[in-house]
Design a protein around this motif. Sequence first.
Motif, short mmCIF file in Angstrom:
data_model
loop_
_atom_site.label_atom_id
_atom_site.label_comp_id
_atom_site.label_asym_id
_atom_site.label_seq_id
_atom_site.Cartn_x
_atom_site.Cartn_y
_atom_site.Cartn_z
N TYR A 33 0.84 -1.20 -0.03
CA TYR A 33 -0.02 0.05 -0.11
C TYR A 33 0.93 1.23 0.10
CZ TYR A 33 -3.79 3.28 0.92
OH TYR A 33 -4.53 4.37 0.92
N ALA A 34 1.93 1.21 0.78
CA ALA A 34 2.85 2.45 0.81
C ALA A 34 3.37 2.65 -0.47
CB ALA A 34 3.81 2.37 1.91
N GLY A 35 3.65 1.56 -1.19
CA GLY A 35 4.30 1.69 -2.56
C GLY A 35 3.38 2.36 -3.70
N LEU A 36 2.16 1.88 -3.35
CA LEU A 36 1.15 2.60 -4.45
C LEU A 36 0.92 3.79 -4.05
CD1 LEU A 36 -1.56 -0.30 -4.17
CD2 LEU A 36 -0.31 0.34 -6.13
N ILE A 37 0.99 4.36 -2.55
CA ILE A 37 0.82 5.74 -2.37
C ILE A 37 2.13 6.45 -2.65
CG2 ILE A 37 0.58 7.49 -0.60
CD1 ILE A 37 -1.93 5.75 -1.09
N GLY A 38 3.04 5.83 -2.75
CA GLY A 38 4.31 6.74 -3.24
C GLY A 38 4.33 6.78 -4.62
N ARG A 39 3.85 5.96 -5.43
CA ARG A 39 3.68 6.03 -6.97
C ARG A 39 2.96 7.19 -7.39
NH1 ARG A 39 4.22 2.29 -10.98
NH2 ARG A 39 2.01 2.30 -11.88
N LEU A 40 1.72 7.43 -6.38
CA LEU A 40 0.94 8.63 -6.81
C LEU A 40 1.35 9.95 -6.42
CD1 LEU A 40 -2.50 6.84 -5.48
CD2 LEU A 40 -1.65 7.07 -7.68
N VAL A 41 2.02 10.04 -5.46
CA VAL A 41 3.04 11.05 -5.10
C VAL A 41 3.85 11.59 -6.32
CG1 VAL A 41 4.49 12.30 -3.23
CG2 VAL A 41 2.42 10.85 -2.48
N GLU A 42 4.65 10.46 -6.36
CA GLU A 42 5.63 10.84 -7.55
C GLU A 42 5.20 11.40 -8.92
OE1 GLU A 42 9.39 8.18 -9.10
OE2 GLU A 42 8.25 7.40 -7.63
N ALA A 43 4.06 10.86 -9.29
CA ALA A 43 3.43 11.18 -10.36
C ALA A 43 3.04 12.58 -10.42
CB ALA A 43 2.27 10.28 -10.88
N HIS A 75 2.02 8.76 4.02
CA HIS A 75 2.79 8.42 3.01
C HIS A 75 2.68 9.34 1.68
CE1 HIS A 75 3.48 4.61 4.83
NE2 HIS A 75 4.88 4.57 4.31
N ALA A 76 1.63 10.26 1.85
CA ALA A 76 1.18 11.34 0.78
C ALA A 76 2.18 12.43 0.72
CB ALA A 76 -0.20 11.58 1.36
N ALA A 77 2.99 12.63 1.66
CA ALA A 77 3.80 13.75 1.50
C ALA A 77 3.30 14.95 1.14
CB ALA A 77 4.92 13.39 0.54
N GLY A 78 2.33 15.28 1.73
CA GLY A 78 1.38 16.67 1.91
C GLY A 78 0.49 16.66 0.20
N THR A 79 0.40 15.75 -0.38
CA THR A 79 -0.64 15.59 -1.45
C THR A 79 -1.99 15.41 -0.53
OG1 THR A 79 0.72 14.29 -3.00
CG2 THR A 79 -1.72 13.99 -3.09
N THR A 228 -3.45 8.58 -16.75
CA THR A 228 -4.72 9.33 -16.36
C THR A 228 -4.50 10.75 -16.13
OG1 THR A 228 -4.36 8.27 -14.08
CG2 THR A 228 -6.05 7.27 -15.96
N LEU A 229 -3.25 11.08 -15.72
CA LEU A 229 -3.09 12.45 -15.54
C LEU A 229 -2.60 13.03 -16.60
CD1 LEU A 229 -0.40 12.78 -12.56
CD2 LEU A 229 -2.28 14.43 -12.91
N ALA A 230 -2.09 12.57 -17.60
CA ALA A 230 -2.03 13.20 -19.04
C ALA A 230 -3.50 13.73 -19.47
CB ALA A 230 -1.19 12.11 -19.98
N ILE A 231 -4.37 12.90 -19.39
CA ILE A 231 -5.65 13.21 -20.06
C ILE A 231 -6.29 14.32 -19.11
CG2 ILE A 231 -8.18 12.12 -19.95
CD1 ILE A 231 -6.90 9.56 -20.54
N THR A 232 -5.99 14.38 -17.81
CA THR A 232 -6.53 15.37 -17.03
C THR A 232 -6.08 16.74 -17.34
OG1 THR A 232 -6.79 13.56 -15.34
CG2 THR A 232 -6.87 16.16 -14.64
#
Lengths: 307, 307
Positions: A33-43, A75-79, A228-232
């Motif tokens: 789960y922490a890995g999934l959140i880290g991916r989202l923050v990085e993106a 793990h959201a680092a402020g997001t 999905t971010l590219a679309i947004t």
Amino acid sequence: MTDLSSPYSTLFTGLSAFPLTPIRDEAIDEAAYAGLIGRLVEAGVDSITALGSTGSYAYLTPDERARVARLTVDHAAGTPVFVGIGALRTREVMSNVRSAEAAGAQGLLLAPVSYQPLDEDDVFELFRTVTSATELPLVVYDNPGTTHFTFTTDLYACLAKLDGVASIKIPGSAMSPTDFTAHVERIRAATGDEVTIGISGDAFGAAGLNAGCDAWYTAVGGTLPAPTLAITRAASNGEADRASNLSAELRPLWDLFAEFGGSLRVTAAIAEHLGLVAPQPLPLPILGLTDAQKGKVAEVVERLGLT
Amino acid sequence: MTDLSSPYSTLFTGLSAFPLTPIRDEAIDEAAYAGLIGRLVEAGVDSITALGSTGSYAYLTPDERARVARLTVDHAAGTPVFVGIGALRTREVMSNVRSAEAAGAQGLLLAPVSYQPLDEDDVFELFRTVTSATELPLVVYDNPGTTHFTFTTDLYACLAKLDGVASIKIPGSAMSPTDFTAHVERIRAATGDEVTIGISGDAFGAAGLNAGCDAWYTAVGGTLPAPTLAITRAASNGEADRASNLSAELRPLWDLFAEFGGSLRVTAAIAEHLGLVAPQPLPLPILGLTDAQKGKVAEVVERLGLT
């Protein structure tokens, strides 16, 4: 678009990513789960909604939900983090409100989960009870495929008047661009300029954003944030055609959702293929896809370069 | 009719009454519940199914469900007790199996409760997991109005082959007597002679019994055992017309179920009118009937002499 003078308006716009809550040996796989959140923050997603339908909220105990809320914020680092608080019983919804507050969530997501069918009075009173008991802004979660409750535009309007209702997550639907724009405008006219409108149903993300939705509440975006971010970003830059084309490139993925009964099982298989979660990350009795189905998912992921 | 040489066959026949689990100040009203069970024992029902849909099982914690199972057996004075064990997650279903066993239940009732839609493989594996882990016989609970899962006759047949599956609770439906009999015969041909078939949907109780069902799993019978027992006894004595006529006399009650969205809210209002439970005995967010609606229920209860 929504009036940007509203205190909530920027919070509930853009891409809100809904991560899986991976299960392993019947417990939450916290490392995954922490890995999934880290991916989202990085993106660079605009927000993370923990414990949405994709996060299997309905299958977890109040203690597990409190733990997931805290892990997300940690793990959201402020997001900004929003937390799904829905449950069959109002008593458990209120318990989830308290744990989301304690975790440091910036928003709440509430669907009218049902076993016995609910009527409009039941649902209005549920939302009134919750919003009157917390300072956190709330997303109204309209997901008829799981809740079996059908919102009317009139009910949207009544809910939008409640202090604290900041956004409405509407289901996707296959409409022409003109009809979709008119649909969003009708909802906007009913709910006013201080409540954002977010599209869900990943195949309809680009169409919803192009039709005037302020946000994309995306299931697959919790595992595949980059496309999905590219679309947004294209849609919010006014590049409607580019947003549509990017979504059209993902058509084989949307087709898998349709073929395999929705986004959850396919998203879990994508995460498994990418090595982000252990095999069978969904809560039983949901078995997930068969090996043959997973093979088709892997083929599409590779072909579209979604790694 | 079912082969009476089966060890389960007499257990899962006749009238099984589904009591409310009355809520008061968000907790279980144990005194009122004991009173409801006492009424059923006194009336001579064939079995009591605690924690059915009418017993609000889906809204209670595992600890509350363990407590209700124990209270039921404690007050049943030897009347067989079946306990509903359904939950969204298999892990919780298994916990409910253990507490039902510990309470001294004689049978289990399992519906495939869903949030994410389930497929046939998910549901079969759920029932396989449960039946392989307990010695208690199990009723397959087909309730599409609450679970949103549709059983096929083929799936009934697969489940009937599992050791421990003793009965199938089928939904009621408005069919002609000839069609209803053919429907029950088709299910019987698929499931064999060792599994009983029980009808639910109270308005269809008499029709289902007359069509060859072995049992009536009745919601309103948990609060009004006398009139539902009279129908059951007439049907099992071969007095089909008398059973139909007795059910027809209750037509104003069945009409209230149709008008007010099912049996639960009406049954709660009947129990409240009869002084068996405190006001608002249902778990929030279910508000129950309005005062005006309760007035209509009270009028029908009085007119039909259901006190």
